[in-house]
Design an enzyme around this catalytic site. Structure first.
Site, PDB file in Angstrom:
ATOM      1  NE  ARG A 111      -2.072  -2.548   3.010  1.00  0.00           N
ATOM      2  CZ  ARG A 111      -2.100  -3.305   4.361  1.00  0.00           C
ATOM      3  NH1 ARG A 111      -3.005  -2.012   4.534  1.00  0.00           N
ATOM      4  NH2 ARG A 111      -1.836  -3.833   4.409  1.00  0.00           N
ATOM      5  CD  GLU A 128      -1.198  -4.744  15.193  1.00  0.00           C
ATOM      6  OE1 GLU A 128      -1.482  -4.024  13.654  1.00  0.00           O
ATOM      7  OE2 GLU A 128      -2.689  -4.277  16.043  1.00  0.00           O
TER       8      GLU A 128
HETATM    9  P1  AMP Z   1       3.599  -2.496  12.186  1.00  0.00           P
HETATM   10  O1  AMP Z   1       4.991  -2.672  11.555  1.00  0.00           O
HETATM   11  O2  AMP Z   1       3.158  -2.688  13.490  1.00  0.00           O
HETATM   12  O3  AMP Z   1       3.882  -0.600  12.233  1.00  0.00           O
HETATM   13  O4  AMP Z   1       2.851  -2.655  10.979  1.00  0.00           O
HETATM   14  C1  AMP Z   1       2.455  -1.947   9.502  1.00  0.00           C
HETATM   15  C2  AMP Z   1       2.485  -2.653   8.838  1.00  0.00           C
HETATM   16  O5  AMP Z   1       1.457  -3.313   8.525  1.00  0.00           O
HETATM   17  C3  AMP Z   1       1.803  -1.820   7.849  1.00  0.00           C
HETATM   18  O6  AMP Z   1       2.600  -1.758   6.854  1.00  0.00           O
HETATM   19  C4  AMP Z   1       0.370  -1.673   7.400  1.00  0.00           C
HETATM   20  O7  AMP Z   1      -0.237  -2.055   5.843  1.00  0.00           O
HETATM   21  C5  AMP Z   1      -0.012  -2.819   8.232  1.00  0.00           C
HETATM   22  N1  AMP Z   1      -0.319  -3.017   9.656  1.00  0.00           N
HETATM   23  C6  AMP Z   1      -0.252  -3.252  11.279  1.00  0.00           C
HETATM   24  N2  AMP Z   1      -1.512  -3.388  11.660  1.00  0.00           N
HETATM   25  C7  AMP Z   1      -2.604  -3.046  10.535  1.00  0.00           C
HETATM   26  C8  AMP Z   1      -4.503  -2.385  11.143  1.00  0.00           C
HETATM   27  N3  AMP Z   1      -4.516  -2.813  12.271  1.00  0.00           N
HETATM   28  N4  AMP Z   1      -4.801  -2.400   9.830  1.00  0.00           N
HETATM   29  C9  AMP Z   1      -4.432  -2.130   8.171  1.00  0.00           C
HETATM   30  N5  AMP Z   1      -3.084  -2.813   8.319  1.00  0.00           N
HETATM   31  C10 AMP Z   1      -2.025  -2.739   9.760  1.00  0.00           C
END
Ligand code: AMP
Length: 175
Positions: free
Chosen positions: A58, A95
């Site tokens: 994205r 996550e």
């Molecule tokens: P993080 O590494 O935990 O900051 O997660 C960020 C990445 O995971 C991004 O590329 C987001 O597109 C995806 N992502 C994590 N959590 C979500 C969520 N609740 N909704 C949509 N995309 C998420």
């Protein structure tokens, strides 16, 4: 224009307990898409940014539009095995899982003023890995921009602790 209303929330995707913030509805809304890209871009019009780096997938959509607006080059940060040339790689925790990200070793010129773009920052694991990769490739990471911040997960603070200024357009509480 209320950008938060243009984002769809899908509960329990991709696994129970995750509130998935789906930006495809925002991207499909011409006014919301333009508003989001303008808001991510406007503060940096005179910042001398030479490269915009987007995180697969994205971050490619948003980052391409931001790069075009800023007159900067675009650098893809991709999942392992997707880039054809020589790469640097870094592993990181999501996550909801683990992954690896790569950059072409010659994607940047040393000192390129680089803005990192993704749709959402949650724990910051992805963005921190991206900053590590960009710096290894010689970037001066001057900004990171997201449509969505989940501040309760602390990712933006993790990035700021690495001396990367963070901006986002919409914040959602919780996970
Ligand atoms: P993080 O590494 O935990 O900051 O997660 C960020 C990445 O995971 C991004 O590329 C987001 O597109 C995806 N992502 C994590 N959590 C979500 C969520 N609740 N909704 C949509 N995309 C998420």
């Amino acid at each position: 224009m209320n950008l938060a209303q243009a984002i769809r929330t899908i509960p329990d995707y991709p696994k129970p307990g995750i509130m998935f913030r789906d930006i495809t509805t925002l991207l499909g809304d011409a006014e919301a898409f333009r508003t989001a890209v303008d808001a991510m871009t406007d503060p940096f019009r005179k910042a001398g940014i030479t490269k915009v780096a987007g995180i697969e997938a994205r971050g490619f959509i948003l980052g391409g539009a931001v790069a075009h607006q800023l007159g900067a080059g675009f650098v893809p940060l991709r999942k392992r095995g997707k880039l054809p040339g020589e790469t640097y790689a870094v592993e990181y925790a999501l996550e909801y899982g683990f992954d690896a990200m790569e950059i072409h070793v010659d994607a940047l010129i040393h000192g390129d003023k680089t803005m990192l773009i993704d749709d959402l920052i949650a724990t910051g694991g992805t963005a921190v890995a991206a900053v590590e990769l960009l710096r290894r490739a010689g970037a001066d990471v001057v900004a990171a921009g997201f449509v969505i911040d989940l501040p309760d997960l602390g990712g933006a603070e993790r990035l700021r602790a690495l001396d990367v200024p963070v901006s986002s357009l919409v914040a959602f509480g919780g996970h």
